[in-house]
Write a protein that holds these residues in place. Sequence first.
Motif, PDB file in Angstrom:
ATOM      1  N   UNK A 194       0.810  -1.231   0.000  1.00 32.95           N
ATOM      2  CA  UNK A 194       0.000   0.000   0.000  1.00 32.95           C
ATOM      3  C   UNK A 194       0.837   1.273   0.000  1.00 32.95           C
ATOM      4  N   UNK A 195       2.166   1.142   0.097  1.00 30.49           N
ATOM      5  CA  UNK A 195       3.020   2.316  -0.044  1.00 30.49           C
ATOM      6  C   UNK A 195       3.266   3.060   1.258  1.00 30.49           C
ATOM      7  N   UNK A 196       4.136   4.049   1.169  1.00 30.37           N
ATOM      8  CA  UNK A 196       4.638   4.737   2.362  1.00 30.37           C
ATOM      9  C   UNK A 196       3.712   5.798   2.926  1.00 30.37           C
ATOM     10  N   UNK A 197       2.699   6.224   2.149  1.00 27.33           N
ATOM     11  CA  UNK A 197       1.872   7.360   2.604  1.00 27.33           C
ATOM     12  C   UNK A 197       0.719   6.964   3.493  1.00 27.33           C
ATOM     13  N   UNK A 198       0.347   5.681   3.470  1.00 29.95           N
ATOM     14  CA  UNK A 198      -0.796   5.234   4.282  1.00 29.95           C
ATOM     15  C   UNK A 198      -0.340   5.017   5.717  1.00 29.95           C
ATOM     16  N   UNK A 199      -1.123   5.521   6.666  1.00 31.67           N
ATOM     17  CA  UNK A 199      -0.794   5.367   8.071  1.00 31.67           C
ATOM     18  C   UNK A 199      -1.204   3.974   8.543  1.00 31.67           C
ATOM     19  N   UNK A 200      -0.260   3.211   9.080  1.00 29.93           N
ATOM     20  CA  UNK A 200      -0.526   1.861   9.592  1.00 29.93           C
ATOM     21  C   UNK A 200      -0.307   1.845  11.105  1.00 29.93           C
ATOM     22  N   UNK A 201      -1.400   1.604  11.850  1.00 30.76           N
ATOM     23  CA  UNK A 201      -1.279   1.375  13.292  1.00 30.76           C
ATOM     24  C   UNK A 201      -1.315  -0.133  13.529  1.00 30.76           C
ATOM     25  N   UNK A 202      -0.758  -0.583  14.661  1.00 29.11           N
ATOM     26  CA  UNK A 202      -0.827  -2.011  14.998  1.00 29.11           C
ATOM     27  C   UNK A 202      -1.403  -2.178  16.403  1.00 29.11           C
ATOM     28  N   UNK A 203      -1.967  -3.362  16.663  1.00 31.68           N
ATOM     29  CA  UNK A 203      -2.679  -3.619  17.924  1.00 31.68           C
ATOM     30  C   UNK A 203      -2.327  -5.016  18.436  1.00 31.68           C
ATOM     31  N   UNK A 204      -1.693  -5.085  19.610  1.00 27.63           N
ATOM     32  CA  UNK A 204      -1.269  -6.374  20.174  1.00 27.63           C
ATOM     33  C   UNK A 204      -2.250  -6.993  21.144  1.00 27.63           C
ATOM     34  N   UNK A 205      -3.320  -6.260  21.522  1.00 25.05           N
ATOM     35  CA  UNK A 205      -4.335  -6.761  22.461  1.00 25.05           C
ATOM     36  C   UNK A 205      -3.728  -7.447  23.695  1.00 25.05           C
ATOM     37  N   UNK A 206      -2.646  -6.840  24.195  1.00 22.24           N
ATOM     38  CA  UNK A 206      -2.144  -7.211  25.516  1.00 22.24           C
ATOM     39  C   UNK A 206      -1.409  -8.527  25.635  1.00 22.24           C
ATOM     40  N   UNK A 207      -0.952  -9.079  24.516  1.00 20.45           N
ATOM     41  CA  UNK A 207      -0.447 -10.458  24.534  1.00 20.45           C
ATOM     42  C   UNK A 207       1.015 -10.592  24.972  1.00 20.45           C
ATOM     43  N   UNK A 208       1.882  -9.738  24.439  1.00 19.32           N
ATOM     44  CA  UNK A 208       3.322  -9.962  24.621  1.00 19.32           C
ATOM     45  C   UNK A 208       3.836  -9.406  25.948  1.00 19.32           C
ATOM     46  N   UNK A 210       7.353  -7.585  28.031  1.00 17.53           N
ATOM     47  CA  UNK A 210       8.227  -6.447  27.725  1.00 17.53           C
ATOM     48  C   UNK A 210       9.406  -6.798  26.808  1.00 17.53           C
ATOM     49  N   UNK A 211      10.158  -7.885  27.097  1.00 17.13           N
ATOM     50  CA  UNK A 211      11.276  -8.186  26.183  1.00 17.13           C
ATOM     51  C   UNK A 211      10.824  -8.481  24.755  1.00 17.13           C
ATOM     52  N   UNK A 212       9.700  -9.175  24.606  1.00 14.18           N
ATOM     53  CA  UNK A 212       9.194  -9.461  23.251  1.00 14.18           C
ATOM     54  C   UNK A 212       8.850  -8.149  22.542  1.00 14.18           C
ATOM     55  N   UNK A 213       8.183  -7.252  23.262  1.00 18.86           N
ATOM     56  CA  UNK A 213       7.808  -5.962  22.664  1.00 18.86           C
ATOM     57  C   UNK A 213       9.043  -5.149  22.287  1.00 18.86           C
ATOM     58  N   UNK A 214      10.054  -5.171  23.153  1.00 21.15           N
ATOM     59  CA  UNK A 214      11.252  -4.386  22.851  1.00 21.15           C
ATOM     60  C   UNK A 214      11.964  -4.929  21.611  1.00 21.15           C
ATOM     61  N   UNK A 215      12.043  -6.263  21.525  1.00 18.68           N
ATOM     62  CA  UNK A 215      12.672  -6.886  20.352  1.00 18.68           C
ATOM     63  C   UNK A 215      11.868  -6.570  19.087  1.00 18.68           C
ATOM     64  N   UNK A 216      10.551  -6.691  19.211  1.00 19.39           N
ATOM     65  CA  UNK A 216       9.669  -6.420  18.067  1.00 19.39           C
ATOM     66  C   UNK A 216       9.821  -4.956  17.615  1.00 19.39           C
ATOM     67  N   UNK A 217       9.778  -4.040  18.558  1.00 21.22           N
ATOM     68  CA  UNK A 217       9.838  -2.616  18.191  1.00 21.22           C
ATOM     69  C   UNK A 217      11.165  -2.271  17.514  1.00 21.22           C
ATOM     70  N   UNK A 218      12.263  -2.894  17.975  1.00 22.67           N
ATOM     71  CA  UNK A 218      13.557  -2.639  17.340  1.00 22.67           C
ATOM     72  C   UNK A 218      13.522  -3.090  15.877  1.00 22.67           C
ATOM     73  N   UNK A 219      12.914  -4.252  15.639  1.00 23.33           N
ATOM     74  CA  UNK A 219      12.849  -4.771  14.264  1.00 23.33           C
ATOM     75  C   UNK A 219      11.871  -3.994  13.396  1.00 23.33           C
TER      76      UNK A 219
END
Length: 372
Positions: A194-208, A210-219
């Motif tokens: 869909x290209x770079x101009x569309x705003x993409x939000x993500x939603x984890x619904x509370x699953x992960x 802290x370390x998983x989130x930190x690793x994910x966010x870095x990637x």
Amino acid sequence: MKITAVEPFILHLPLTSDSISDSTHNITHWGVVGAIITTSDGLKGYGFTGTHAHLTSDRLITACIRDCYAPLLIGEDAADHSRLWTKLARHPALQWVGRAGITHLALAAVDVALWDLAAKKAGVPLHAHLGGARTNRLEAYNTDIGWLSFSQEELLTGSAMAVEEDGFTRIKIKVGHDDPNIDIRRLEAVRKRIGGDIRIAIDGNGKWDLPTCQRFCARARDLDLYWFEEPMWYDDVGSHATLAANTSIPIALGEQLYTLDAFRAFISAGAVAYVQPDVTRLGGITEYIQVADLALAHRLPVVPHAGEMSQVHVHMSYWHPASTILEYIPWIKDHFEEPANVVDGIYKLPQQPGASTTVLPASFERYGKSLG
Ligand code: 0YR
Ligand code: MG
């Protein structure tokens, strides 16, 4: 405007797909659980909370409305919605057993019905009753294309259709696989499609955690994600504060928070960037306004969670000065006299008197459940 009747109801409404999942929930219907409040001048106010359509727990909500709240409301002046909120929420016996949870969901339904009545009595849509729309252009973002249960192919087709055919410039995609690399690959594919101009939000619904989130966010750093919603356990202020301090992706949360005090804890810890109150989980519109004002005082944007599929939040978002964009999930709109309506990615401003919560009689007949 004396209250003469309080009638609870339960509706289980089908989704646009047979079933959907996020990281923690798997659902086939949306529960619309609430009350119709009738007044001596013949008006009817409709209010409801949103559930995952489990009849046994839905009946706890309607039992609270019928057995605890209705006797406190009958004979009262419905126009006194602020005083009545305090009467229900701070009733000594009820406060002892529930400042959150079932009693608060029931309170939300009643409070919304009272505001619906107030706007109907004034003869104007809720946004006008509140003080008038601040803008003529409320942007919607589409959540219904991004469920975790969708295959990567379905995700790509749905996202492309939302953008290219329906005119959305914003979408939200669920994350939360056991292996976060799967989520990274899905998001990379969507971004490419869909290209770079569309705003993409993500939603984890509370699953992960802290370390998983930190690793994910870095990637995920190069994916230009608009926000990461509910990355971790809903009530964990400390971990959200740590994550917020360690990633450039803004944190969004609030759909599982019941009270003003819970929002204050996250906001004062610097643990949230996008504030997501919901009239169906807070104690209705009354407490929503308190949270939105709190966010405004911290200059944080308010992007409500659509537990009522935006029927009421469209009014709140057109009105409240801290509002920005609004979630769009088209599951239940066809069951209302005035459906929340999005054209080319923009919400239409509601026109009918009230809070857009009046349910069609045919929907009660077809999808109504016995209160047991
Ligand atoms: C489906 N929106 C959400 C739905 C939704 C949930 O389980 O209830 O995904 O509430 O997180 O942002
Ligand atoms: Mg969410």
